[in-house]
Design a protein around this motif. Structure first.
Motif, short mmCIF file in Angstrom:
data_model
loop_
_atom_site.label_atom_id
_atom_site.label_comp_id
_atom_site.label_asym_id
_atom_site.label_seq_id
_atom_site.Cartn_x
_atom_site.Cartn_y
_atom_site.Cartn_z
N MET A 123 27.43 14.89 -1.81
CA MET A 123 26.80 13.66 -1.34
C MET A 123 25.49 13.98 -0.61
O MET A 123 24.51 13.30 -0.80
CB MET A 123 27.76 12.92 -0.42
N ILE A 124 25.49 15.01 0.22
CA ILE A 124 24.28 15.38 0.96
C ILE A 124 23.18 15.80 0.00
O ILE A 124 22.01 15.45 0.19
CB ILE A 124 24.58 16.52 1.98
N GLN A 125 23.53 16.54 -1.05
CA GLN A 125 22.53 16.99 -2.03
C GLN A 125 21.84 15.79 -2.68
O GLN A 125 20.62 15.77 -2.83
CB GLN A 125 23.19 17.87 -3.09
N THR A 126 22.61 14.78 -3.05
CA THR A 126 22.03 13.57 -3.65
C THR A 126 21.09 12.89 -2.67
O THR A 126 20.00 12.46 -3.04
CB THR A 126 23.15 12.60 -4.07
N ALA A 127 21.51 12.80 -1.42
CA ALA A 127 20.66 12.16 -0.41
C ALA A 127 19.37 12.93 -0.22
O ALA A 127 18.30 12.34 -0.04
CB ALA A 127 21.43 12.03 0.91
N LEU A 128 19.42 14.25 -0.27
CA LEU A 128 18.21 15.06 -0.12
C LEU A 128 17.26 14.85 -1.29
O LEU A 128 16.05 14.77 -1.11
CB LEU A 128 18.56 16.53 0.02
N ILE A 129 17.81 14.76 -2.50
CA ILE A 129 16.98 14.53 -3.68
C ILE A 129 16.30 13.17 -3.59
O ILE A 129 15.10 13.04 -3.83
CB ILE A 129 17.82 14.65 -4.97
N ILE A 130 17.06 12.15 -3.21
CA ILE A 130 16.47 10.82 -3.10
C ILE A 130 15.48 10.77 -1.94
O ILE A 130 14.42 10.15 -2.04
CB ILE A 130 17.57 9.75 -2.96
N GLY A 131 15.79 11.45 -0.84
CA GLY A 131 14.85 11.52 0.28
C GLY A 131 13.54 12.16 -0.14
O GLY A 131 12.45 11.69 0.22
N ALA A 132 13.61 13.23 -0.92
CA ALA A 132 12.41 13.90 -1.42
C ALA A 132 11.64 12.97 -2.35
O ALA A 132 10.40 12.93 -2.33
CB ALA A 132 12.78 15.19 -2.14
N THR A 133 12.35 12.20 -3.15
CA THR A 133 11.70 11.24 -4.04
C THR A 133 10.97 10.17 -3.25
O THR A 133 9.84 9.81 -3.57
CB THR A 133 12.75 10.58 -4.97
N PHE A 134 11.59 9.68 -2.17
CA PHE A 134 10.92 8.70 -1.31
C PHE A 134 9.64 9.29 -0.73
O PHE A 134 8.62 8.60 -0.64
CB PHE A 134 11.83 8.24 -0.18
N MET A 135 9.69 10.53 -0.31
CA MET A 135 8.49 11.15 0.26
C MET A 135 7.37 11.24 -0.79
O MET A 135 6.20 11.02 -0.48
CB MET A 135 8.81 12.54 0.82
N GLN A 136 7.73 11.55 -2.03
CA GLN A 136 6.72 11.60 -3.09
C GLN A 136 6.12 10.23 -3.34
O GLN A 136 4.91 10.10 -3.58
CB GLN A 136 7.34 12.15 -4.38
N LEU A 137 6.95 9.18 -3.27
CA LEU A 137 6.44 7.83 -3.44
C LEU A 137 5.52 7.44 -2.28
O LEU A 137 4.48 6.82 -2.48
CB LEU A 137 7.61 6.83 -3.54
N ILE A 138 5.90 7.82 -1.07
CA ILE A 138 5.08 7.51 0.11
C ILE A 138 3.73 8.20 0.01
O ILE A 138 2.69 7.61 0.33
CB ILE A 138 5.83 7.91 1.40
N GLU A 139 3.73 9.44 -0.46
CA GLU A 139 2.47 10.18 -0.59
C GLU A 139 1.55 9.57 -1.64
O GLU A 139 0.34 9.75 -1.57
CB GLU A 139 2.77 11.64 -0.93
N ARG A 140 2.12 8.84 -2.60
CA ARG A 140 1.33 8.21 -3.65
C ARG A 140 1.21 6.70 -3.45
O ARG A 140 0.88 5.97 -4.38
CB ARG A 140 1.97 8.49 -5.01
N ALA A 141 1.48 6.21 -2.27
CA ALA A 141 1.53 4.77 -2.00
C ALA A 141 0.25 4.05 -2.42
O ALA A 141 0.31 2.93 -2.93
CB ALA A 141 1.82 4.52 -0.53
N ASP A 142 -0.89 4.68 -2.23
CA ASP A 142 -2.15 4.01 -2.57
C ASP A 142 -2.37 3.90 -4.07
O ASP A 142 -3.20 3.13 -4.53
CB ASP A 142 -3.34 4.73 -1.91
N GLU A 143 -1.60 4.65 -4.87
CA GLU A 143 -1.72 4.60 -6.33
C GLU A 143 -0.74 3.61 -6.96
O GLU A 143 -0.86 3.30 -8.14
CB GLU A 143 -1.43 5.98 -6.94
N LEU A 144 0.20 3.11 -6.18
CA LEU A 144 1.27 2.25 -6.71
C LEU A 144 0.96 0.79 -6.48
O LEU A 144 0.25 0.43 -5.54
CB LEU A 144 2.60 2.62 -6.03
N PRO A 145 1.53 -0.09 -7.33
CA PRO A 145 1.35 -1.53 -7.11
C PRO A 145 1.97 -1.96 -5.78
O PRO A 145 2.88 -1.30 -5.27
CB PRO A 145 2.10 -2.19 -8.28
N SER A 146 1.50 -3.07 -5.24
CA SER A 146 1.97 -3.54 -3.94
C SER A 146 3.48 -3.78 -3.89
O SER A 146 4.13 -3.48 -2.90
CB SER A 146 1.25 -4.83 -3.56
N PHE A 147 4.03 -4.33 -4.95
CA PHE A 147 5.44 -4.68 -4.94
C PHE A 147 6.19 -3.95 -6.05
O PHE A 147 7.00 -4.54 -6.77
CB PHE A 147 5.62 -6.19 -5.07
#
Length: 77
Positions: A1-25
């Protein structure tokens, strides 16, 4: 369960780093993932963000229900 949470957490960080490239919603679904406590994703995101073991707690829903009769609801058209 922790491994899955870490993978999704890392994915969120990648999305946050690219926030200016993504649509608003933009929507990003993680179908099939379930967290027993509901705070694992927040803890994993904090670890990936370098915040260490953040003191994350569940939402006190009882307080929301308690305050509901006093909250003004405003509809925006």
């Amino acid at each position: 369960m922790i491994q899955t949470a870490l993978i999704i957490g890392a994915t969120f960080m990648q999305l946050i780093e690219r926030a200016d490239e993504l649509p608003s919603f933009a929507r990003f679904h993680f179908e099939g993932h379930w967290f027993d406590e509901g705070v694992e994703i927040a803890r994993a995101t904090a670890r990936v963000a370098g915040l260490g073991d953040a003191n994350v707690k569940g939402m006190p829903w009882w307080a929301v229900y308690l305050a509901a009769p006093f909250a003004a609801v405003r509809f925006v058209a």
